[in-house]
Design a protein around this motif. Structure first.
Motif, short mmCIF file in Angstrom:
data_model
loop_
_atom_site.label_atom_id
_atom_site.label_comp_id
_atom_site.label_asym_id
_atom_site.label_seq_id
_atom_site.Cartn_x
_atom_site.Cartn_y
_atom_site.Cartn_z
N VAL A 413 -21.09 42.22 -13.88
CA VAL A 413 -19.70 41.82 -13.63
C VAL A 413 -19.65 40.35 -13.22
O VAL A 413 -18.82 39.58 -13.73
CB VAL A 413 -19.07 42.72 -12.53
CG1 VAL A 413 -17.69 42.20 -12.16
CG2 VAL A 413 -18.98 44.16 -13.02
N ARG A 414 -20.53 39.94 -12.33
CA ARG A 414 -20.55 38.54 -11.89
C ARG A 414 -20.85 37.61 -13.07
O ARG A 414 -20.27 36.53 -13.18
CB ARG A 414 -21.61 38.36 -10.79
CG ARG A 414 -21.26 39.06 -9.49
CD ARG A 414 -20.19 38.32 -8.72
NE ARG A 414 -19.72 39.10 -7.57
CZ ARG A 414 -18.81 38.69 -6.70
NH1 ARG A 414 -18.26 37.49 -6.87
NH2 ARG A 414 -18.44 39.43 -5.70
N ARG A 415 -21.75 38.04 -13.94
CA ARG A 415 -22.08 37.23 -15.11
C ARG A 415 -20.87 37.10 -16.03
O ARG A 415 -20.58 36.02 -16.55
CB ARG A 415 -23.25 37.87 -15.86
CG ARG A 415 -23.90 36.97 -16.92
CD ARG A 415 -25.10 37.65 -17.58
NE ARG A 415 -26.07 38.08 -16.59
CZ ARG A 415 -26.40 39.34 -16.34
NH1 ARG A 415 -25.80 40.33 -17.00
NH2 ARG A 415 -27.28 39.64 -15.42
N HIS A 416 -20.16 38.20 -16.19
CA HIS A 416 -18.96 38.20 -17.03
C HIS A 416 -17.90 37.24 -16.46
O HIS A 416 -17.27 36.47 -17.20
CB HIS A 416 -18.40 39.62 -17.12
CG HIS A 416 -17.21 39.77 -18.01
ND1 HIS A 416 -17.29 39.80 -19.38
CD2 HIS A 416 -15.88 39.91 -17.71
CE1 HIS A 416 -16.08 39.94 -19.90
NE2 HIS A 416 -15.21 40.01 -18.91
N LEU A 417 -17.71 37.27 -15.15
CA LEU A 417 -16.76 36.38 -14.51
C LEU A 417 -17.17 34.92 -14.67
O LEU A 417 -16.34 34.05 -14.95
CB LEU A 417 -16.63 36.74 -13.02
CG LEU A 417 -16.00 38.09 -12.69
CD1 LEU A 417 -16.12 38.38 -11.20
CD2 LEU A 417 -14.54 38.14 -13.11
#
Length: 466
Positions: A413-417
């Motif tokens: 999720v952090r990578r996607h953000l």
């Protein structure tokens, strides 16, 4: 993956012949349940058959549990299902459709519509719009009464945001509070006339609620509530806001009536269930007649909670505008999770419940958010009768919170953000962008319902959590 259970397996557990077996087998085909071992599936079904009451509010098993319970000895019978219109049917989970079908069988129902962001809720699905005759349904309004979007547009260029990321993060941290325990202290609090309303003394149930309301005013809840900075792009030169076409700094907030609204919803839903005994599958749709004392009390309390939710947003935006040293060029805000007295095309007055749906009457402005990595839309309603002058209140959930926690990793999720240039303060994987439907598909499904005046693209997002 478990071997597939069959009807005889359920009969051996004690499931009676009939609808409950089919519902249970269908549920076990859902992806997150299908992955359970057969032992775990059987243990789950044993718990369900042993005490169906414990599962009546379970997202996966409420309908199966209801089918296992005997009908009440005295209840109001459901009527023949009335017709309703669905927008974006291909994006809507069958459980939400089933809930809408049940709502359309209530004797008090006059009309309905299902928005393209619809998903499973309590009673009326989130994204459901229901018109009733002189009756208000607390759970068709929702627990977070008057949950609301509010947008401020500032005369600051987009590069202001990209050049002052840390400063804007600090402004959000200093001027927003989330959850039940994080409140503003006395020196920081802003007063508001809503706290002096007569309803706090004239409605017996509300007499001990003023203190909590005063403590929580100007704060935001948990879950999907947020306050965020982003880019506003105005695309329609004829917009009613008086803002020229171009890009601006925007502030968008989403939250509701905090503990006040939740306590009102719970209290009056219990009252409605006690006085309006419906079959098990419809029990969360119990209503209060507006001719009754309880109905009038709820209506007044609901409107108070809606005004309180609005006051919370005004304080949030006031604090942040002051920290920025700016006055907004324009503001746009709208309720969802509310009920309104409105007139249909034939002149009949009805109560229109919009549970997770945006008012879209002719010329009415609103904001329909996407996700953290997808734009929201500033819209003008077109007043379409078939939708009961409504539109979606967002993209809508693609995954339940439980499923999102099971399937999505925090690092992913952090990578996607990061790939989308979004800074997140707080939040959790249950609110990940991947847990939401595609907002562009949702908007295409309702292009007849609203005109788009502009967009809001999030860049610095503040949610509940560390």
């Amino acid at each position: 993956m478990a071997n597939q259970l069959r009807g005889n397996d359920l009969r051996q557990l004690g499931f009676p012949e009939g609808r409950a077996i089919g519902l249970a087998l269908a549920q076990l085909q859902r992806k997150h349940l299908k992955r359970l071992s057969q032992t775990d599936q059987l243990a789950l079904l044993q718990a369900l058959i042993r005490n169906p009451h414990n599962f009546l509010t379970d997202l996966d098993w409420s309908h199966t549990a209801a089918a296992l319970l005997p009908p009440p000895s005295r209840h109001i019978a459901l009527a023949e299902r009335k017709e309703y219109v669905t927008f974006g049917a291909e994006y809507i989970d069958p459980s939400a459709v089933h809930q809408m079908e049940v709502a359309m069988k209530l004797p008090v129902t006059v009309g309905g519509a299902l928005m393209p962001d619809a998903h499973h809720g309590y009673g009326l699905p989130i994204g459901g719009v229901l018109a009733t005759d002189n009756a208000v349904i607390p759970y068709a309004v929702g627990v977070d009464i008057g949950c609301r979007m509010a947008l401020s547009i500032f005369a600051l260029p987009p590069q202001y945001l990209t050049q002052r990321v840390q400063e804007l993060k600090n402004i959000l941290l200093a001027n927003t509070k989330f959850g039940n325990r994080d409140v503003f202290r006395h020196g920081q609090k802003l007063g508001h006339e809503v706290l002096e309303r007569d309803e706090f003394s004239t409605i017996p149930f509300l007499r001990n609620k003023q203190e909590t309301a005063a403590a929580q005013i100007g704060t935001s809840g948990s879950g999907n509530h947020f306050v965020e900075f982003g880019f506003v792009e105005i695309t329609d030169p004829a917009n009613e806001m008086g803002v020229p076409v171009g890009q601006y700094l925007g502030l968008l907030s989403h939250s509701g009536s905090r503990g006040l609204g939740a306590s009102v919803a719970q209290h009056y839903t219990k009252l409605a269930k006690d006085t309006c005994q419906l079959p098990a599958e419809a029990q969360h749709l119990a209503w209060l007649s507006l001719d009754s004392e309880a109905g009038q009390e709820y209506w007044a309390a609901m409107n108070l909670a809606g005004d309180y939710a609005s006051a919370c947003h005004h304080q949030i935006h006031q604090r942040i505008a002051r920290a920025l040293g700016e006055r907004p060029l324009a503001k746009v805000e709208n309720h969802h999770n509310f009920a309104w007295k409105e007139r249909l095309a034939d002149g009949r007055e009805v109560i229109v419940h919009r549970k997770g749906a945006t008012p879209a009457g002719k010329g009415v402005l609103g904001v329909i958010p996407g996700s953290m990595t997808a734009p929201g839309f500033i819209v003008r309603g077109r007043g379409v009768a078939e939708s009961l002058a409504s539109a979606s209140h967002g993209a809508g959930r693609l995954m339940s919170r439980t499923r999102a926690k099971q399937e999505l990793g925090e690092a992913d999720v952090r990578r996607h953000l990061q790939q989308h240039g979004v800074e997140l303060i707080g939040g959790g994987v249950d609110e990940a962008p991947q847990a939401y439907k595609d907002i562009f598909s949702v908007m295409e499904s309702q292009h007849d319902l609203v005109n788009v005046l502009g967009t809001f693209t999030p860049k610095i997002v503040r949610m509940d959590g560390a």
